[in-house]
Design an enzyme around this catalytic site. Sequence first.
Site, PDB file in Angstrom:
ATOM      1  N   GLY A 102      10.499  32.490 141.697  1.00 36.09           N
ATOM      2  CA  GLY A 102      11.440  32.471 142.669  1.00 36.09           C
ATOM      3  C   GLY A 102      13.019  33.356 142.392  1.00 36.09           C
ATOM      4  N   TRP A 103      13.215  32.449 140.902  1.00 33.39           N
ATOM      5  CA  TRP A 103      14.276  33.005 141.361  1.00 33.39           C
ATOM      6  C   TRP A 103      15.153  34.451 140.157  1.00 33.39           C
ATOM      7  CZ3 TRP A 103      18.067  34.497 137.314  1.00 33.39           C
ATOM      8  CH2 TRP A 103      18.974  34.819 137.008  1.00 33.39           C
ATOM      9  N   CYS A 222      18.566  26.540 144.335  1.00 25.62           N
ATOM     10  CA  CYS A 222      18.062  26.810 143.383  1.00 25.62           C
ATOM     11  C   CYS A 222      18.018  25.101 142.636  1.00 25.62           C
ATOM     12  CB  CYS A 222      18.964  27.209 142.584  1.00 25.62           C
ATOM     13  SG  CYS A 222      18.100  27.139 140.447  1.00 25.62           S
ATOM     14  N   GLY A 223      16.944  24.792 142.340  1.00 20.35           N
ATOM     15  CA  GLY A 223      16.785  23.434 141.555  1.00 20.35           C
ATOM     16  C   GLY A 223      18.019  22.670 141.122  1.00 20.35           C
ATOM     17  N   ASN A 382      11.784  23.744 131.687  1.00 15.18           N
ATOM     18  CA  ASN A 382      12.531  24.038 130.285  1.00 15.18           C
ATOM     19  C   ASN A 382      13.363  24.625 130.520  1.00 15.18           C
ATOM     20  OD1 ASN A 382       9.785  22.774 127.998  1.00 15.18           O
ATOM     21  ND2 ASN A 382       9.348  22.457 129.700  1.00 15.18           N
ATOM     22  N   PRO A 384      16.114  27.287 130.840  1.00 16.56           N
ATOM     23  CA  PRO A 384      17.331  27.602 130.488  1.00 16.56           C
ATOM     24  C   PRO A 384      18.899  27.367 131.752  1.00 16.56           C
ATOM     25  CG  PRO A 384      16.003  29.524 131.425  1.00 16.56           C
ATOM     26  CD  PRO A 384      15.262  28.131 131.182  1.00 16.56           C
ATOM     27  N   THR A 452      11.865  28.774 132.878  1.00 15.78           N
ATOM     28  CA  THR A 452      11.043  29.867 134.213  1.00 15.78           C
ATOM     29  C   THR A 452      12.306  31.154 133.495  1.00 15.78           C
ATOM     30  OG1 THR A 452      14.186  28.186 134.757  1.00 15.78           O
ATOM     31  CG2 THR A 452      11.526  27.675 135.244  1.00 15.78           C
TER      32      THR A 452
END
Length: 531
Positions: A102-103, A222-223, A382, A384, A452
Amino acid sequence: MSAYKNEIDAIATVRAAAGNTWEAINPEYAARMRIQNRFKTGLDIARYTAKIMRQDMAEYDADSSQYTQSLGCWHGFIGQQKLIAIKKHFGNTNKRYLYLSGWMIAALRSEFGPLPDQSMHEKTSVPALIEELYTFLRQADAREMGGLFRQLDNAREAGDAAKEADIQAQIDNFQTHVVPIIADIDAGFGNEEATYLLAKKMIEAGACAIQIENQVSDEKQCGHQDGKVTVPHADFLAKIRAVRYAFLELGVEDGVIVARTDSLGAGLTKQIAVTNEPGDLGDKYNSFLDGDYIDSAADIDNGDVVVKANGKLLKPKRLPSGLFQFKKGSGEDRVVLDCITSLQNGADLLWIETEKPHVGQIAAMVNRIREEVPNAKLVYNNSPSFNWTLNFRQQVFDAMVEAGQDVSKYDRANLMSVEYDETELAAVADEKIRTFQADAAREAGIFHHLITLPTYHTAALSTDNLAKEYFGDAGMLGYVEGVQRKEIRQGIACVKHQNMAGSDMGDDHKEYFSGDAALKASGKDNTMNQF
């Protein structure tokens, strides 16, 4: 008889039944087109890939070394090239998936232009990207199959029966580039009905696995950013059920739901949960609220909210935004409750968004979850957003301190510095990074490892390198040395970009349709012949 020859015979039967009007139809050509287009709809893909994921999950349960991996892709071409590369280097695509972030949709695929990861992009762009990814993967199948068919024709023309049999076997045992996609639906883009409607579109486009998070939809962050706001469990479970109903309606009974919790980094909630009796799910959610216990109405100010929690009257702390705070240090307990609750109410896999990649931290939470749900397993980002070099060097530094080793030559806060690159500490840290996925799969229940946003970063890095060289002193050598020469020597399919775009397949079709009158592009004057 081979599957390929069975297709030819089946179409020959249909042609014969049609009479003389189909005389010009070649059954073998039609069979080739049918085999090159194995998946007719997105639902065909969703059903096929769901079975792959379920089998992979069972194999992981039996042996934790059998974990799966994926890279996030923001364009169909990127996903296609990833799968072509995997097949080239490893011979198959087993246990390798695609991740739809989604990002990256927000940052790269919105009509508004680049947006932050806050669910402001058009939700229709999510199923559109799924469809695009599978269009490119199916084209990769057709392209590779087309090459095999041309090799088959050449072997026949040369009278090489052994070669013909070998190519025939490759056609019959062809492994598709189509693999599972884990697709991010964010927080569901609205209420549970909105979530259901979008999930249907995603599944119809081919998604067999949908990842949904427990943030408030219209407050989604965002997480890896601050300001995250979670919803009570009842709200989240309604959305999990909405996704399951979408899978069932469309006949993808083994579709996979990934329930993501952001509670580790989320210190806020928008609403107080509904509770009917002490100890129910709503009461447990409310028990994490930060506030003051009061004894009487005299302690209540105008506009205050009071709830009964833990058998006492609690006045939760309310921010000027109207949001409520959770108690400091309650994140892990909330994560564990979120995960257990999700698995007990229809989710298949978990996603715990953490602030650092630390096997011990993840394992501590997973072990608590497994006390209630023994086969609980994770999809793990994992990310970035982690500084992997600094994180792991600091983990090694801390382990050295605990072991009583001399760390006087290291500055813990500055371990990212190039001056430490050749040190023993850096070498140990790099080895821990290398084995992180296997270690976490074994020790922390991680079934699927993904990055991601990797192709976002690789696109930026490779473009920066090309721009520096091409527009600098290297000139055209910047492209030739930095790109084309490497493509040729590494066997990158795209060096023949006309073939990659479908030119040879187009020639095949022209021959099917027009015979000797076909005007084909792949003649002697095609400069692609230089490769």
